[in-house]
Motif scaffolding. Structure first.
Motif, short mmCIF file in Angstrom:
data_model
loop_
_atom_site.label_atom_id
_atom_site.label_comp_id
_atom_site.label_asym_id
_atom_site.label_seq_id
_atom_site.Cartn_x
_atom_site.Cartn_y
_atom_site.Cartn_z
N TYR A 143 0.73 -1.23 -0.15
CA TYR A 143 -0.17 0.02 -0.03
C TYR A 143 1.01 1.34 -0.15
O TYR A 143 2.00 1.32 0.37
N LEU A 144 0.41 2.50 -0.54
CA LEU A 144 0.83 3.54 -0.45
C LEU A 144 1.11 4.26 0.76
O LEU A 144 -0.18 4.93 1.17
N GLY A 321 6.85 12.37 0.47
CA GLY A 321 6.03 12.01 1.55
C GLY A 321 5.23 10.61 1.34
O GLY A 321 4.58 10.04 2.23
N VAL A 322 5.38 10.05 -0.07
CA VAL A 322 4.59 8.84 -0.39
C VAL A 322 5.76 7.78 -0.24
O VAL A 322 6.90 8.01 -1.09
N SER A 323 5.37 6.67 0.41
CA SER A 323 6.50 5.67 0.21
C SER A 323 5.48 4.31 -0.13
O SER A 323 4.39 4.26 0.31
N ILE A 324 6.42 3.10 -0.61
CA ILE A 324 5.46 1.96 -0.64
C ILE A 324 5.82 1.01 0.49
O ILE A 324 6.99 0.73 0.68
N LYS A 325 5.01 0.32 1.32
CA LYS A 325 4.84 -0.58 2.44
C LYS A 325 4.40 -1.82 1.97
O LYS A 325 3.22 -1.74 1.52
N SER A 326 4.72 -2.80 2.24
CA SER A 326 4.34 -4.10 1.90
C SER A 326 3.47 -4.78 3.21
O SER A 326 4.03 -4.33 4.25
N PHE A 327 2.38 -5.26 3.02
CA PHE A 327 1.44 -6.03 4.04
C PHE A 327 1.51 -7.42 3.90
O PHE A 327 0.96 -8.21 4.73
#
Length: 655
Positions: A143-144, A321-327
């Motif tokens: 998600y962003l 300010g936008v980063s990609i994080k995995s869930f």
């Protein structure tokens, strides 16, 4: 035959050692190239056909889209079954082919048939093939994440984040090798929305069809030829694509006596979100995310690694300010699966070392037993690569089971050679020469070579019934049986080739007699009286063995239900011991996450489902052991996700 192979190997030690080195090289290459995943792929050989028909009820979709597609796709070669689902606004048809049919051949046949079905489907319905992926294709989900401290104006709305996902992140990740599709989920796909007023249309005498035609014709670029001037060519173009709200508002609908009627006179134009049937929630807050779908037959671990590298590469290009994080990252489970084999292999090597040191007191013999162990496993990987078997928890379980048997041949042969050499050294009263060691190794290896080889062959044949399994059972257990068989084949060949050569190289005096071993004296002092008693009371021993077997069967399979119910009336606590062990189709996998799927009524609206999920996420997040909570309601924009919004919310709880 086996004795001749042993003799040839001992007389050509250099060739055998060179062959072992080549085997190690090819095995390492196969180990690197073998696809790695967490569990075997149990899904069918399938092709998905997706047809979008916005705004139509499930019944209309079923009658006019799903049924014609299902009927006309049944006659394809190799089709075993067809499953279809009709939902609000779209149809999903899954064509199941025989396992022997190549998936890309099946996709080409389906695509060829779809070319003939355009005339029987409603206008505007264009069926499309889904991605060439299976049910295990969702290997990475993200998600962003927005940091309000760095973002301009405190952050971004869901429409802006969805635009970043659709027009930048999705295309970048889709270029990664092995990725079949990157599906977006959550947020709003931004669009121009024209809200017409019937009163204003009546006032200006404008019909709705005129509004539709004017908008279509005004959002268009046209091209002419070229104009030549002063030896130069200039391309003639007419620019009419809509780039802003004002472009739409100034579209001319009609004119009355020289006065133009614009779209803004009869309608309100704005930017809004498209109709959606899915959303994504993280810790109680709606976000925008994506799903990376892996192509069929690819290496999951390599694909995830490449996706992570691509994310690290494009991260500097994201807005502030936008980063990609995995869930969801399946590589964690895959790494733990591989660590299981490494752990078992290390334990086996340590155990073998202790056994040889304690019972034989011969340090060099450790290499004889330990070296063929990884070579046997590499043989298994070579054959796995040739047969297209991935490295997963079941195939690695076959190797883990086989590890205990792989060293048996080496231990038996080493022990026999050492005892022959010890007896010869004791008889001669001096250290043995290299020639004498060679002759003793040849005689001792030939003495036990045939029994060792055929014992391993019998163990291989014991897994023949597993190969007879079919369907999902076969897909689950075949990797286990294949890898164990491959490893046993490698161990059987190495037992009559490499192991005698290593014995001739590493076994040297002095040798310690068995009667001088304190531990052996202690064990024999216990074992001999028990053996004498068992041989004297044979019937008693057989009776005790039968009773033990009966008790084991009762504990494993349980008593009949009628007997258990009667027993529960007298002693409920005792009756629980006789229900049996139970059974599960899949082995338990500790991914470090839980899946929670509440079911809601079909009439519940999407905003209400979203409100409930956000509340549940916040409540679950309060648990100290929970690291994060991710809820997905509805479907992502992919043909591999047919979930309806009302009754299939999904949760991932990481701890």
């Amino acid at each position: 035959m086996i004795n001749r192979i042993i003799e040839w190997s001992l007389r050509n030690r250099f060739l055998v050692l060179c062959g072992a080195l080549l085997l190690a090289g090819f095995g390492a290459r196969a180990l690197w190239r073998t696809p790695v995943d967490a569990i075997p792929d149990l899904s069918e050989n399938q092709v998905i056909v997706f047809a979008d028909w916005p705004g139509r009820s499930p019944q209309e979709v079923e009658d006019q889209v799903t049924y014609p597609l299902s009927v006309n796709l049944q006659g394809l070669a190799g089709v075993k079954n067809i499953r279809a689902a009709s939902m609000f606004g779209f149809s999903l048809v899954t064509i199941i082919f025989d396992d022997k049919t190549d998936n890309y051949f099946a996709r080409s046949r389906v695509l060829e048939r779809l070319n003939y079905l355009g005339d029987i489907l409603p206008s505007g319905v264009q069926p499309k093939l889904g991605p060439d992926a299976t049910g295990l294709g969702w290997v990475y989900q993200y998600y962003l994440d927005v940091d309000p401290k760095i973002s301009p104006k405190g952050g971004y709305d869901l429409g802006q984040l969805r635009s970043i996902q659709d027009w930048f992140v999705r295309y970048q990740l889709n270029s990664v090798s092995g990725v079949a599709e990157v599906a977006s989920v959550g947020g709003f796909a931004r669009q121009y929305q024209i809200k017409v007023s019937s009163l204003k249309m009546r006032e200006h005498g404008v019909m709705f069809s005129e509004v539709m035609d004017a908008v279509k014709q005004s959002n268009l670029n046209v091209g002419g030829k070229v104009i030549e001037e002063n030896g130069m060519e200039f391309v003639v173009r007419g620019l009419g694509l809509v780039n802003s709200i004002s472009d739409l508002e100034n579209i001319v609908l009609q004119g009355h006596h020289g006065t133009a009627v614009y779209l803004k006179d009869v309608a309100n134009v704005q930017i809004g979100g498209d109709f959606r049937r899915g959303a994504l929630d993280v810790n109680g807050h709606e976000v925008v995310g994506g799903v990376v779908v892996m192509r069929n037959g690819e290496n999951a671990l390599a694909v995830i690694k490449a996706v992570k590298e691509k994310i690290a590469q494009i991260s500097p290009s994201l807005p502030p300010g936008v980063s990609i994080k995995s869930f969801y990252d399946r590589s964690d489970l895959i790494s733990r699966t591989l660590a299981t084999l490494k752990h078992a292999l290390a334990e086996e090597i340590i155990l073998v070392t202790l056994v040889i040191v304690i019972f034989l007191f011969h340090w060099r013999s450790i290499f004889i037993v330990v070296l063929p162990l990884p070579l046997s496993i590499l043989v298994s990987f070579i054959l796995m690569n040739q047969f297209g078997i991935s490295s997963n928890i079941m195939s690695l379980a076959g190797l883990a089971i086989a590890i205990g048997v792989l060293v048996d041949a080496g231990i038996v042969m080493v022990e026999n050679v050492v005892r022959h050499a010890e007896h010869a050294e004791k008889t001669s009263g001096r250290r043995l020469t290299s020639t004498e060691i060679f002759d003793l190794t040849l005689a001792a290896s030939q003495q036990v070579g045939r029994p060792i080889f055929f014992a391993l062959v019998i163990i291989i044949l014991a897994f023949v019934p597993v190969f007879a399994l079919s369907g999902q059972e076969g897909k689950l257990f075949h990797p286990l049986a294949f890898t164990k068989t491959f490893a046993m084949i490698g161990a059987a060949i190495l037992a009559i080739t490499l192991v005698p050569v290593l014995c001739a190289i590493f076994i040297r005096g002095p040798f310690r007699a068995e009667e001088n071993n304190v531990l052996m004296k202690f064990l024999l002092a216990i074992y001999n009286p028990i053996l004498d008693w068992a041989l004297r009371w044979r019937k008693t021993v057989l009776t005790l063995a039968g009773i033990s077997l009966l008790i084991a069967l009762v504990l494993a399979f349980g008593l009949p239900r009628a007997v258990v119910s009667k027993l529960s009336t007298f002693n409920p606590q005792l009756s629980t011991k006789f229900h049996g062990l139970g059974s599960e189709f899949m082995p338990p996998l500790n991914e470090g996450s839980l899946l929670f799927m509440p079911v809601l009524l079909p009439q519940v609206s999407l905003p209400e489902v979203q409100r409930i999920i956000a509340w549940q996420d916040q409540v679950i997040k309060l648990t100290p052991e929970v690291e994060s909570v991710v809820g997905k309601l509805g479907r992502a924009d992919t043909a591999t996700d047919p979930a309806p919004a009302q009754n299939n919310p999904k949760y991932k709880i990481s701890s």
